[in-house]
Design an enzyme around this catalytic site. Structure first.
Site, PDB file in Angstrom:
ATOM      1  N   LYS A   1     -22.912  -8.173 -65.923  1.00  0.00           N
ATOM      2  CA  LYS A   1     -23.177  -8.947 -66.875  1.00  0.00           C
ATOM      3  C   LYS A   1     -22.626  -8.356 -68.185  1.00  0.00           C
ATOM      4  O   LYS A   1     -22.182  -7.307 -68.046  1.00  0.00           O
ATOM      5  CB  LYS A   1     -24.740  -9.123 -67.155  1.00  0.00           C
TER       6      LYS A   1
ATOM      7  N   GLU B   1     -14.015 -41.758 -65.854  1.00  0.00           N
ATOM      8  CA  GLU B   1     -15.465 -42.445 -65.845  1.00  0.00           C
ATOM      9  C   GLU B   1     -15.793 -43.255 -67.320  1.00  0.00           C
ATOM     10  O   GLU B   1     -16.326 -42.359 -67.975  1.00  0.00           O
ATOM     11  CB  GLU B   1     -16.479 -41.574 -65.338  1.00  0.00           C
TER      12      GLU B   1
ATOM     13  N   TRP C   1     -26.517  -0.450 -64.371  1.00  0.00           N
ATOM     14  CA  TRP C   1     -26.888  -1.213 -65.672  1.00  0.00           C
ATOM     15  C   TRP C   1     -27.078  -0.335 -66.700  1.00  0.00           C
ATOM     16  O   TRP C   1     -28.236  -0.678 -67.352  1.00  0.00           O
ATOM     17  CB  TRP C   1     -28.005  -1.748 -64.968  1.00  0.00           C
TER      18      TRP C   1
ATOM     19  N   ASP D   1     -15.796 -36.800 -65.635  1.00  0.00           N
ATOM     20  CA  ASP D   1     -17.168 -37.460 -65.933  1.00  0.00           C
ATOM     21  C   ASP D   1     -17.404 -37.514 -67.322  1.00  0.00           C
ATOM     22  O   ASP D   1     -17.039 -36.698 -68.454  1.00  0.00           O
ATOM     23  CB  ASP D   1     -18.195 -36.218 -65.593  1.00  0.00           C
TER      24      ASP D   1
END
Length: 663
Positions: free
Chosen positions: A113, A380, A81, A326
């Protein structure tokens, strides 16, 4: 401008030809902006193969799209890290890159990350194209690098998507198990897939597949668009589940959320490069007023690159057979369809229409067909936008099906009034009306009605009696009514001209518990975030009758080709609460009256011959009283005081039946 076929199919649109022209002109412009000469959308939608972290011959390459960031640094357990040891280089106006030597430098399952320097601050973020995201014991999410020794081997090459006559089982993997906890991909494959197949459904629709930080969001607050949710297990376990479904002959559809994204910056894509407009509309326009989420700006090439690539990724990497899109209504109107009654065509074609969103949906449908010709796409859309389910070349938007969202609303309203006041005319209109050449998916209740704060159909019918009066040997007037109407409502919904049918898991047997995901208000309990299959399986409770009915109903629908047909109304009597109609070879008669049975009800059939009952809701196997004979032959004759042929038949109250011509 071209005379689009949509104008011929639906003459009401002719007054809005200029809107269709504009829609199609902008569609052409947007494609020309994105594609090089001779390119197709499938050639463009490859961002996931360029961005993110990828293995090379000599090591790894990591690329990121972050136009306005000041600096990027790859961090993870592979470098302890260290926040500055692996800086990315900006290689053009928008993209960053780093090459790392040595395959073993970043081992399989390494957590990573990217630290982003915004000038005035830094923040650790999840890479935009992360293909695996996991949370630790503190619910802190990190991307995970995958480099397994053995790749998943698909065995579904012979499977062919079945696009017509869909019987869809909508489901959520995490709450599909009976245990108090989160179900897994493996458990679903072993325990639930066989159940879906046995019940007669041919398509599985998975909710909540893309990673979402809050489990209780039902999967509609997506954070990581290229990562299958780690809530349920490993990526390859999802592949195994889909592979198994294909072996069983089941289509697999993904509930795709491209209408909005979670606003979180720790886990999601919001403000990734330090601006609020990298992916989304700037300022308040980028915030959904009801969903507390972010709204994509579909006019931006980078957004289209991201979302279209996401579609290709799910189709190719996970072998999904299509998508239920959706929140389409929210996408295609600038006011998101909030508080609008779409009662005339001017509501569809105006300055309120979000043409960029419509163009994105057109591109999405075109891309899907380029990759997988027989893939299924479902919109939808509660507004019933004209052309939603017409081909793009006609001037349409390109979906195969639209969810008939008015049906659950109709049943919810109907169940709120006295049985004696049910309007047969409204019932006929709501269940049989559709736009020209539009394929509809019929359904009785949505998954939202199963959530705490709402009620399923069975709960509206039976309420608290569900807890005390469901033993088979216990008589209850309330439960008798609930079971009778539950069967009738589902049967009339699926048989009255639907092109496809959808059921949310457990509703087929009247699952009694609402859905309440773990939260502070329930002490983070999973007690109501599961499905109690044993209620229908133990042989002691009336739930088994409803499950038996659902199986036989679907069997009857399939055996007699009842989906996708034009229906012919034979009789509608609002006073006596009777509806009769013909669908293909079957004659349906529904008596919704709460008290009145009719000894010799005359039903016009307009056909000479002999008819027998092939299925009825009053059968003892389904919790009925067995008042209808399957052996009696009804011979049609000229009905008294009429000029048409029909039959006389005994119609018990709250009963439905189907007859078939035998001679």
């Amino acid at each position: 401008m071209k005379d689009w076929k949509i104008l011929e199919i639906d003459p009401w649109i002719k007054d809005y030809k200029s809107d269709i022209d504009l829609r199609m002109e902008e569609f052409k412009k947007q494609k020309s902006k994105l594609l090089k000469k001779g390119e197709k959308l499938k050639d463009f939608a490859n961002a996931h193969n360029y961005y993110g972290i990828h293995k090379t011959r000599t090591g790894w390459v990591y690329r990121e799209w972050a136009p306005n960031a000041k600096g990027l640094y790859l961090i993870g357990d592979f470098n302890n890290w260290d926040r500055h040891s692996h800086p990315l280089e900006k290689i053009n106006n928008e993209d960053w890159e780093i090459n790392i030597k040595g395959i073993r430098t970043i081992p399989h399952k390494s957590r990573i990350k990217v630290m982003i320097d915004y000038g005035d601050r830094t923040q650790d973020r999840i890479p935009l194209y992360a293909r695996r995201v996991e949370r630790d014991e503190n619910l802190d999410f990190s991307a995970v690098v995958l480099n397994p020794r053995k790749k998943f081997e698909w065995t579904d090459e012979k499977f062919k998507t079945k696009k017509d006559n869909l019987l869809i089982y909508e489901t959520h993997i995490g709450m599909a198990q009976e245990k108090e906890g989160i179900g897994t991909y493996k458990e679903f494959e072993k325990n639930i897939l066989p159940r879906i197949k046995d019940e007669g459904y041919n398509t599985v629709q998975f909710m909540a597949i893309a990673e979402h930080p809050y489990y209780g969001s039902f999967g509609y607050q997506v954070s990581n668009f290229f990562s299958p949710s780690s809530w349920y297990g490993e990526n390859d376990e999802l592949k195994s589940l889909i592979n198994k479904a294909h072996e069983m002959g089941l289509n697999v559809i993904m509930d795709l959320v491209h209408s909005h994204a979670v606003k979180n910056t720790n886990e999601g894509i919001n403000e990734f490069d330090g601006t609020d407009y990298q992916f989304f509309h700037k300022g308040e326009e980028g915030n959904h007023p009801d969903w507390d989420s972010k709204l994509f700006d579909y006019a931006k090439p980078g957004v289209c690159h991201f979302l279209l690539s996401n579609i290709k990724y799910w189709l190719e990497e996970y072998h999904f057979d299509g998508f239920r899109f959706d929140g389409v209504t929210s996408m295609i109107y600038k006011n998101h369809g909030r508080g609008v009654s779409f009662d005339n065509y001017s509501k569809y074609f105006s300055m309120n229409t979000d043409i960029e969103a419509i163009n994105y949906l057109q591109m999405a449908n075109e891309l899907i067909r380029e990759i997988k010709k027989d893939a299924i796409t479902i919109a939808e859309d509660m507004s019933a936008m004209p052309g939603m389910c017409l081909p793009i070349k006609y001037g349409g938007i390109g979906f195969d099906y639209r969810l008939s969202m008015g049906m659950p609303d109709f049943w919810e309203k109907t169940l709120s009034i006295r049985d004696e006041d049910w309007d047969m005319g409204k019932m006929w209109y709501e269940l049989s009306t559709y736009r020209p050449e539009e394929k509809r998916i019929a359904y009785v209740e949505s998954h939202d009605q199963a959530l705490v704060g709402s009620k399923t159909t069975i709960f509206r019918l039976a309420d608290s009696a569900m807890y005390w009066e469901m033993e088979k040997d216990k008589h209850s007037i309330v439960i008798d009514r609930a079971i009778a109407l539950h069967k009738m409502i589902r049967w009339i919904t699926i048989s009255m001209g639907a092109d496809a049918y959808l059921n949310f898991m457990g509703n087929e047997f009247g699952h009694p518990e609402w859905i309440d995901f773990p939260r502070e208000g329930n002490n983070y309990s999973y007690h109501y975030a599961r499905r109690l299959w044993s209620l229908a399986d133990n042989g002691l409770l009336k739930y088994e009758w409803l499950l038996n009915w659902d199986k036989r109903m679907l069997e009857n629908i399939k055996d007699n080709n009842q989906l996708g047909n034009d229906i012919f109304r034979l009789w509608l009597d609002n006073d006596r609460k009777v509806i009769a109609y013909r669908n293909n070879d079957l004659v349906y008669i529904f008596n919704f009256h709460p008290q009145n049975s009719y000894d010799s009800f005359q039903v016009p059939i307009h056909d000479k011959g002999e008819f027998k009952v092939v299925l009825d809701t009053d059968d003892i196997e389904f919790g009925g009283l067995g008042r209808i004979s399957k052996d009696y032959v009804y011979e049609s004759k000229n009905l008294e005081h009429t000029d048409y042929d029909g039959i006389e038949i005994y119609l018990p109250s709250r009963t439905a039946l189907a007859l078939k011509k035998v001679k």
